[in-house]
Design a protein around this motif. Sequence first.
Motif, mmCIF file in Angstrom:
data_model
loop_
_atom_site.group_PDB
_atom_site.id
_atom_site.type_symbol
_atom_site.label_atom_id
_atom_site.label_comp_id
_atom_site.label_asym_id
_atom_site.label_seq_id
_atom_site.Cartn_x
_atom_site.Cartn_y
_atom_site.Cartn_z
ATOM 1 N N LYS A 46 33.210 -5.120 71.943
ATOM 2 C CA LYS A 46 33.330 -6.510 72.383
ATOM 3 C C LYS A 46 31.976 -7.186 72.546
ATOM 4 N N THR A 47 30.974 -6.420 72.945
ATOM 5 C CA THR A 47 29.673 -7.048 73.221
ATOM 6 C C THR A 47 28.505 -6.362 72.523
ATOM 7 N N HIS A 48 28.714 -5.227 71.855
ATOM 8 C CA HIS A 48 27.592 -4.487 71.311
ATOM 9 C C HIS A 48 27.838 -4.057 69.864
ATOM 10 N N VAL A 49 26.729 -3.790 69.171
ATOM 11 C CA VAL A 49 26.778 -3.383 67.768
ATOM 12 C C VAL A 49 25.860 -2.183 67.567
ATOM 13 N N GLN A 50 26.323 -1.211 66.832
ATOM 14 C CA GLN A 50 25.457 -0.138 66.344
ATOM 15 C C GLN A 50 25.531 -0.190 64.823
ATOM 16 N N GLU A 51 24.408 -0.487 64.173
ATOM 17 C CA GLU A 51 24.444 -0.673 62.731
ATOM 18 C C GLU A 51 23.220 -0.058 62.075
ATOM 19 N N PHE A 52 23.442 0.574 60.937
ATOM 20 C CA PHE A 52 22.383 1.230 60.178
ATOM 21 C C PHE A 52 22.384 0.659 58.764
ATOM 22 N N ALA A 53 21.229 0.284 58.257
ATOM 23 C CA ALA A 53 21.141 -0.260 56.903
ATOM 24 C C ALA A 53 19.943 0.347 56.184
ATOM 25 N N ILE A 54 20.122 0.618 54.889
ATOM 26 C CA ILE A 54 19.053 1.134 54.041
ATOM 27 C C ILE A 54 18.779 0.087 52.977
ATOM 28 N N GLY A 55 17.521 -0.346 52.860
ATOM 29 C CA GLY A 55 17.250 -1.400 51.887
ATOM 30 C C GLY A 55 15.779 -1.576 51.590
ATOM 31 N N GLN A 56 15.455 -2.799 51.123
ATOM 32 C CA GLN A 56 14.096 -3.148 50.742
ATOM 33 C C GLN A 56 13.687 -4.448 51.433
ATOM 34 N N SER A 57 12.484 -4.919 51.091
ATOM 35 C CA SER A 57 12.043 -6.209 51.613
ATOM 36 C C SER A 57 12.802 -7.322 50.904
ATOM 37 N N ALA A 58 12.587 -8.558 51.335
ATOM 38 C CA ALA A 58 13.277 -9.702 50.728
ATOM 39 C C ALA A 58 12.909 -9.863 49.256
ATOM 40 N N THR A 59 11.714 -9.389 48.868
ATOM 41 C CA THR A 59 11.279 -9.490 47.476
ATOM 42 C C THR A 59 11.480 -8.180 46.724
ATOM 43 N N GLN A 88 10.533 -5.156 47.507
ATOM 44 C CA GLN A 88 9.452 -4.185 47.623
ATOM 45 C C GLN A 88 9.873 -3.178 48.697
ATOM 46 N N ILE A 89 9.011 -2.203 48.978
ATOM 47 C CA ILE A 89 9.354 -1.223 50.004
ATOM 48 C C ILE A 89 9.430 -1.895 51.372
ATOM 49 N N SER A 90 10.283 -1.372 52.225
ATOM 50 C CA SER A 90 10.371 -1.839 53.606
ATOM 51 C C SER A 90 9.411 -0.975 54.416
ATOM 52 N N HIS A 91 8.192 -1.455 54.557
ATOM 53 C CA HIS A 91 7.094 -0.618 55.051
ATOM 54 C C HIS A 91 6.855 -0.739 56.549
ATOM 55 N N THR A 92 7.672 -1.512 57.255
ATOM 56 C CA THR A 92 7.516 -1.649 58.705
ATOM 57 C C THR A 92 7.719 -0.300 59.392
ATOM 58 N N LEU A 99 14.971 -1.218 65.255
ATOM 59 C CA LEU A 99 14.034 -0.268 64.656
ATOM 60 C C LEU A 99 14.007 -0.418 63.140
ATOM 61 N N ASN A 100 12.808 -0.428 62.577
ATOM 62 C CA ASN A 100 12.638 -0.314 61.134
ATOM 63 C C ASN A 100 11.592 0.754 60.909
ATOM 64 N N MET A 101 11.971 1.820 60.194
ATOM 65 C CA MET A 101 11.053 2.935 60.004
ATOM 66 C C MET A 101 10.983 3.314 58.527
ATOM 67 N N PHE A 102 9.769 3.287 57.983
ATOM 68 C CA PHE A 102 9.558 3.625 56.572
ATOM 69 C C PHE A 102 9.821 5.103 56.321
ATOM 70 N N GLY A 103 9.051 5.987 56.954
ATOM 71 C CA GLY A 103 9.252 7.426 56.803
ATOM 72 C C GLY A 103 10.071 7.967 57.959
ATOM 73 N N PHE A 104 11.246 8.525 57.673
ATOM 74 C CA PHE A 104 12.189 8.930 58.734
ATOM 75 C C PHE A 104 12.538 10.401 58.546
ATOM 76 N N VAL A 148 19.256 -0.308 63.096
ATOM 77 C CA VAL A 148 18.290 0.598 62.481
ATOM 78 C C VAL A 148 18.181 0.259 60.999
ATOM 79 N N THR A 149 16.965 0.060 60.535
ATOM 80 C CA THR A 149 16.713 -0.248 59.134
ATOM 81 C C THR A 149 15.802 0.823 58.554
ATOM 82 N N LEU A 150 16.189 1.377 57.400
ATOM 83 C CA LEU A 150 15.392 2.404 56.735
ATOM 84 C C LEU A 150 15.065 1.965 55.313
#
Length: 269
Positions: free
Chosen positions: A143-156, A158-162, A82-87, A109-111
């Motif tokens: 062992k087999t699964h990941v739950q991860e949350f990250a807050i960031g921007q685009s590669a350049t 800019q806003i992460s607008h997805t 999931l990537n959500m701009f407004g959360f 999850v990416t915000l």
Amino acid sequence: MVVLATTPEAAMLPPKSTVTNVIDNPAVSLQRFDLLDLQPYTQEKVYATSASKDFHLFYVGRDDVHDILKHVLSRVSISLYLNMFGFDDDELNDILMKIALDPTVTMLVTLDKSQAGGAHEAKLLAADREHNLALFNTSFVTKTHVQEFAIGQSATHQISHTKGFVADGRVAGEGSTNWSASGEGTFIVKGNPGGVGYKAQNNTQSIITDPDTISRFSAELVTEHMIAQKQAAAVGAAANKPLRARTAKPASTAKPAAPHPALARHRAP
């Protein structure tokens, strides 16, 4: 909605649950999901006979987008990218936090960094951290699964607008809809837009079951998450970098200081 059996094998299966939010019922999943399951959330309550079988577009203010999102997300049992701009949706956040507590589900999850500082979103994320339901920019690895949350921007940077997700590798959602009351539309009267306090932006929400789109979107969501993760790691490394302290050399190895020029000039003959 009752799904009619079309084969002898289907006749032996239990009927699908029509409850919107089933996050507390692990027996319900997306394994038998069909776009027809979402017909009751449309204004017409039925699709046209010519409707696509792997893509449907819903409209905020006309269709109950909030319940559509709950219906899909609460049935996640394998993975969620999931990537959500407004959360800013407390109810959808609660669903995600319960998924985060399930060690059998892989979740990335990416915000967006700029939105995470907003009053409502900041309060919501702070509550998540306080209850140890999700440590943002931190990962839980089994062992087999990941739950991860990250807050960031685009590669350049800019806003992460997805604004989208892939659930269980079977169902994708994407559109202009932010997760907020006005972004999804507030249905005051159950199933009908309108009423005192009604809010609805002009937004769209697509739900997709096309395998090629899901495969490509999954790869993109993982890439966007890794970029945000890398940015967060760089910020953390800079913040934790120890300051270089200057220390005096031991007296035994210290070079004698040169005399001050003024003293040299005024020595007695």
